[in-house]
Scaffold this motif. Structure first.
Motif, PDB file in Angstrom:
ATOM      1  N   PRO A   3       0.819  -1.225   0.000  1.00 28.84           N
ATOM      2  CA  PRO A   3       0.000   0.000   0.000  1.00 28.84           C
ATOM      3  C   PRO A   3       0.849   1.269   0.000  1.00 28.84           C
ATOM      4  N   VAL A   4       1.593   1.439  -1.086  1.00 30.63           N
ATOM      5  CA  VAL A   4       2.557   2.534  -1.204  1.00 30.63           C
ATOM      6  C   VAL A   4       2.283   3.298  -2.495  1.00 30.63           C
ATOM      7  N   VAL A   5       2.198   4.610  -2.395  1.00 26.15           N
ATOM      8  CA  VAL A   5       1.917   5.453  -3.559  1.00 26.15           C
ATOM      9  C   VAL A   5       3.036   6.488  -3.704  1.00 26.15           C
ATOM     10  N   LEU A   6       3.553   6.620  -4.911  1.00 30.35           N
ATOM     11  CA  LEU A   6       4.517   7.680  -5.208  1.00 30.35           C
ATOM     12  C   LEU A   6       3.777   8.985  -5.411  1.00 30.35           C
ATOM     13  N   ALA A   7       4.128   9.989  -4.622  1.00 28.99           N
ATOM     14  CA  ALA A   7       3.478  11.297  -4.751  1.00 28.99           C
ATOM     15  C   ALA A   7       3.953  12.007  -6.009  1.00 28.99           C
ATOM     16  N   PRO A   8       3.058  12.610  -6.764  1.00 26.63           N
ATOM     17  CA  PRO A   8       3.486  13.410  -7.910  1.00 26.63           C
ATOM     18  C   PRO A   8       4.353  14.579  -7.453  1.00 26.63           C
ATOM     19  N   MET A   9       5.480  14.773  -8.134  1.00 27.35           N
ATOM     20  CA  MET A   9       6.353  15.910  -7.837  1.00 27.35           C
ATOM     21  C   MET A   9       6.732  16.579  -9.153  1.00 27.35           C
ATOM     22  N   ALA A  10       6.483  17.868  -9.236  1.00 28.05           N
ATOM     23  CA  ALA A  10       6.718  18.618 -10.469  1.00 28.05           C
ATOM     24  C   ALA A  10       8.170  18.511 -10.898  1.00 28.05           C
ATOM     25  N   GLY A  11       8.380  18.169 -12.160  1.00 25.63           N
ATOM     26  CA  GLY A  11       9.719  18.092 -12.708  1.00 25.63           C
ATOM     27  C   GLY A  11      10.503  16.878 -12.278  1.00 25.63           C
ATOM     28  N   VAL A  12       9.877  15.981 -11.520  1.00 29.37           N
ATOM     29  CA  VAL A  12      10.584  14.802 -11.008  1.00 29.37           C
ATOM     30  C   VAL A  12       9.920  13.506 -11.459  1.00 29.37           C
ATOM     31  N   THR A  13       8.624  13.375 -11.198  1.00 27.91           N
ATOM     32  CA  THR A  13       7.975  12.076 -11.403  1.00 27.91           C
ATOM     33  C   THR A  13       7.467  11.892 -12.836  1.00 27.91           C
ATOM     34  N   ASN A  14       8.373  12.090 -13.785  1.00 23.32           N
ATOM     35  CA  ASN A  14       8.031  11.780 -15.176  1.00 23.32           C
ATOM     36  C   ASN A  14       8.120  10.273 -15.383  1.00 23.32           C
ATOM     37  N   ALA A  15       7.860   9.818 -16.617  1.00 21.61           N
ATOM     38  CA  ALA A  15       7.808   8.379 -16.881  1.00 21.61           C
ATOM     39  C   ALA A  15       9.127   7.686 -16.564  1.00 21.61           C
ATOM     40  N   ALA A  16      10.253   8.369 -16.771  1.00 22.85           N
ATOM     41  CA  ALA A  16      11.557   7.766 -16.498  1.00 22.85           C
ATOM     42  C   ALA A  16      11.736   7.501 -15.009  1.00 22.85           C
ATOM     43  N   PHE A  17      11.434   8.488 -14.190  1.00 21.29           N
ATOM     44  CA  PHE A  17      11.602   8.311 -12.748  1.00 21.29           C
ATOM     45  C   PHE A  17      10.610   7.289 -12.214  1.00 21.29           C
ATOM     46  N   GLN A  75       9.399   4.727 -13.790  1.00 18.49           N
ATOM     47  CA  GLN A  75       9.873   3.389 -14.137  1.00 18.49           C
ATOM     48  C   GLN A  75      11.018   2.965 -13.233  1.00 18.49           C
ATOM     49  N   LEU A  76      11.924   3.892 -12.959  1.00 24.08           N
ATOM     50  CA  LEU A  76      13.059   3.592 -12.091  1.00 24.08           C
ATOM     51  C   LEU A  76      12.565   3.135 -10.718  1.00 24.08           C
ATOM     52  N   CYS A  77      11.586   3.832 -10.168  1.00 26.99           N
ATOM     53  CA  CYS A  77      11.039   3.459  -8.867  1.00 26.99           C
ATOM     54  C   CYS A  77      10.292   2.134  -8.949  1.00 26.99           C
ATOM     55  N   ALA A  78       9.526   1.942 -10.031  1.00 29.34           N
ATOM     56  CA  ALA A  78       8.759   0.706 -10.185  1.00 29.34           C
ATOM     57  C   ALA A  78       9.675  -0.507 -10.313  1.00 29.34           C
ATOM     58  N   GLU A  79      10.860  -0.315 -10.860  1.00 29.79           N
ATOM     59  CA  GLU A  79      11.811  -1.420 -10.953  1.00 29.79           C
ATOM     60  C   GLU A  79      12.321  -1.852  -9.588  1.00 29.79           C
ATOM     61  N   GLN A  80      12.187  -0.979  -8.597  1.00 30.34           N
ATOM     62  CA  GLN A  80      12.653  -1.268  -7.248  1.00 30.34           C
ATOM     63  C   GLN A  80      11.601  -1.976  -6.398  1.00 30.34           C
ATOM     64  N   GLY A  81      10.339  -1.687  -6.640  1.00 26.70           N
ATOM     65  CA  GLY A  81       9.299  -2.291  -5.827  1.00 26.70           C
ATOM     66  C   GLY A  81       7.921  -1.936  -6.342  1.00 26.70           C
ATOM     67  N   ALA A  82       6.948  -2.770  -5.984  1.00 25.03           N
ATOM     68  CA  ALA A  82       5.584  -2.556  -6.455  1.00 25.03           C
ATOM     69  C   ALA A  82       4.936  -1.417  -5.690  1.00 25.03           C
ATOM     70  N   GLY A  83       3.793  -0.987  -6.190  1.00 30.59           N
ATOM     71  CA  GLY A  83       3.053   0.111  -5.591  1.00 30.59           C
ATOM     72  C   GLY A  83       2.281   0.823  -6.676  1.00 30.59           C
ATOM     73  N   LEU A  84       1.870   2.033  -6.400  1.00 30.14           N
ATOM     74  CA  LEU A  84       1.149   2.843  -7.380  1.00 30.14           C
ATOM     75  C   LEU A  84       1.973   4.092  -7.647  1.00 30.14           C
ATOM     76  N   TYR A  85       2.264   4.334  -8.930  1.00 27.47           N
ATOM     77  CA  TYR A  85       3.147   5.434  -9.308  1.00 27.47           C
ATOM     78  C   TYR A  85       2.349   6.453 -10.125  1.00 27.47           C
ATOM     79  N   VAL A  86       2.212   7.649  -9.556  1.00 28.18           N
ATOM     80  CA  VAL A  86       1.296   8.646 -10.103  1.00 28.18           C
ATOM     81  C   VAL A  86       2.051   9.660 -10.958  1.00 28.18           C
ATOM     82  N   CYS A  87       1.489   9.931 -12.133  1.00 24.41           N
ATOM     83  CA  CYS A  87       2.053  10.904 -13.063  1.00 24.41           C
ATOM     84  C   CYS A  87       2.067  12.296 -12.447  1.00 24.41           C
ATOM     85  N   GLU A  88       2.936  13.159 -12.956  1.00 25.68           N
ATOM     86  CA  GLU A  88       2.946  14.555 -12.527  1.00 25.68           C
ATOM     87  C   GLU A  88       1.563  15.184 -12.679  1.00 25.68           C
ATOM     88  N   MET A  89       1.295  16.162 -11.839  1.00 28.92           N
ATOM     89  CA  MET A  89       0.006  16.847 -11.866  1.00 28.92           C
ATOM     90  C   MET A  89      -0.256  17.497 -13.224  1.00 28.92           C
TER      91      MET A  89
END
Length: 383
Positions: free
Chosen positions: A23-37, A39-53
């Motif tokens: 039950p872990v969600v990546l918070a959207p962060m401007a200029g940071v949580t683009n598709a590359a970042f 994917q990098l986080c998703a390769e480390q562990g499961a969860g929900l990864y949210v696109c930038e606002m």
């Protein structure tokens, strides 16, 4: 140390039909949580990864920048977007476009932005004070999402400041409107990112509503996430600044929620591998020149606390090619251990408290006298 044991933890977060494990969600962060970042986080562990606002108006009006942000990585089985909006019609129409044209399976609505250019127009963390408008926005989003069977969640802050708290009313409104969950950042808009997050507010919200509550704020290590769940009863956690320069935090979180021993912290050599992978993903997403420029802001986060030398540190902040990056990474001492001084330490911007900019007379009444808040939305996709 936390007293949480595997038996006391629910590893999964259920958002309507969407199951999030852990039950872990990546918070959207401007200029940071683009598709590359992501994917990098998703390769480390499961969860929900949210696109930038992304702004709802930008989507509906087919703004090139807004639509250009709707890029998803192969490692994202669930496409999740954080949507920002101040107009019920535009929010509802944007949800239809996201679900129907882009295969988005989860929409999170942002009512927590403390940026003055947003709040002074009545948007972001200022908007929940206008309870009727908040309800209409949420109902519009949920109604538009229903035919596609996708959950709508919302994120907010405690309130405008300690004198004007909105989170309990927002939670009740979110539940009544049919939202699948509410995430609470335990700070007010006036705090921005300063001071400490108030986890007791998360606990209070959890007792106040019958939908899942996600806690956000001051999760710097996986042990912090377990402690938050134990202390607040939260159904999951939202992680933002804690993963800056530390995408392996999601590996640690997955292990923690599984009741497994924490993995060893990375050596400088292992951090170098992570830096190289991040740069490679950015180059694939944006092209090498632009991708490496974007990578520069991450360098200080990655090497914070490590002894890499002033010249190398400065050069990393000016890197412009993968070959140049490789030459710099080759100068790292691969066996250097992770600096203990950086464990559990706040990362990213913090700033200081400040008075929240609001429209004239905003606090006179909790009823919104006009839906015309377009100026609070234009031109802020990505934050």
């Amino acid at each position: 140390m936390t007293n949480v044991t595997p038996a006391t933890l629910d590893r999964t977060l259920q958002l309507a039909s969407l199951r999030v494990d852990p039950p872990v969600v990546l918070a959207p962060m401007a200029g940071v949580t683009n598709a590359a970042f992501r994917q990098l986080c998703a390769e480390q562990g499961a969860g929900l990864y949210v696109c930038e606002m992304i702004t709802s108006r930008g989507i509906v009006e087919r703004d090139e920048k807004s639509l250009g942000m709707l890029v998803f990585a192969d490692a994202e089985p669930v496409r999740s977007v954080q949507l920002y909006g101040v107009d019920p019609h535009y929010v509802g129409e944007a949800v239809k476009i996201l679900a129907g044209e882009y295969g988005v399976a989860h929409v999170d609505l942002n009512f927590g932005c403390p940026v003055p250019k947003v709040t002074r127009k009545g948007g972001g963390a200022a908007l929940p004070y206008k309870r009727d408008l908040l309800e209409r926005i949420l109902r519009s989003a949920v109604s538009s999402a229903e035919p596609y069977g996708i959950p709508v969640t919302m994120k907010t802050r405690k309130g405008i400041d300690e004198e004007v708290l909105t989170y309990l009313d927002a939670g009740r409104i979110a539940e009544d409107a049919g939202c699948a969950a509410i995430a609470l950042h335990g700070r007010t808009a006036a705090q921005h990112y300063s001071g400490s997050a108030d986890w007791s507010a998360i606990a209070q919200l959890k007792r106040h509503v019958g939908i899942p509550v996600l806690g956000n704020g001051d999760i710097w290590e996986a042990s912090d996430a377990l402690r938050m769940v134990e202390e607040t009863g939260a159904d999951g956690v939202v992680v933002g600044r804690g993963c800056l320069g530390r995408p392996w935090l999601f590996r640690d979180l997955a292990a923690a929620f599984a009741g497994e021993p924490p993995p060893p912290l990375p050596t400088l050599g292992e951090v170098a591998v992570m830096i190289r992978r991040h740069a490679e993903l950015l180059a694939e997403l944006m092209g090498e020149e632009r991708g490496l420029r974007d990578m520069r802001k991450h360098m200080a986060w990655y090497v914070k606390g490590f002894a890499v030398g002033g010249q190398v540190r400065a050069a990393l902040g000016m890197v412009d090619s993968l070959a140049g990056l490789d030459r710099l990474l080759a100068e790292f001492d691969p066996d250097q251990p992770f600096p203990e001084s950086e464990i559990g330490v706040a990362r990213g911007r913090q700033g200081s408290p400040r008075k929240v900019a609001l429209p004239a007379g905003w606090l006179d009444d909790t009823t919104c006298i006009s839906d015309d808040l377009a100026a609070a939305e234009l031109g802020i996709s990505g934050g």
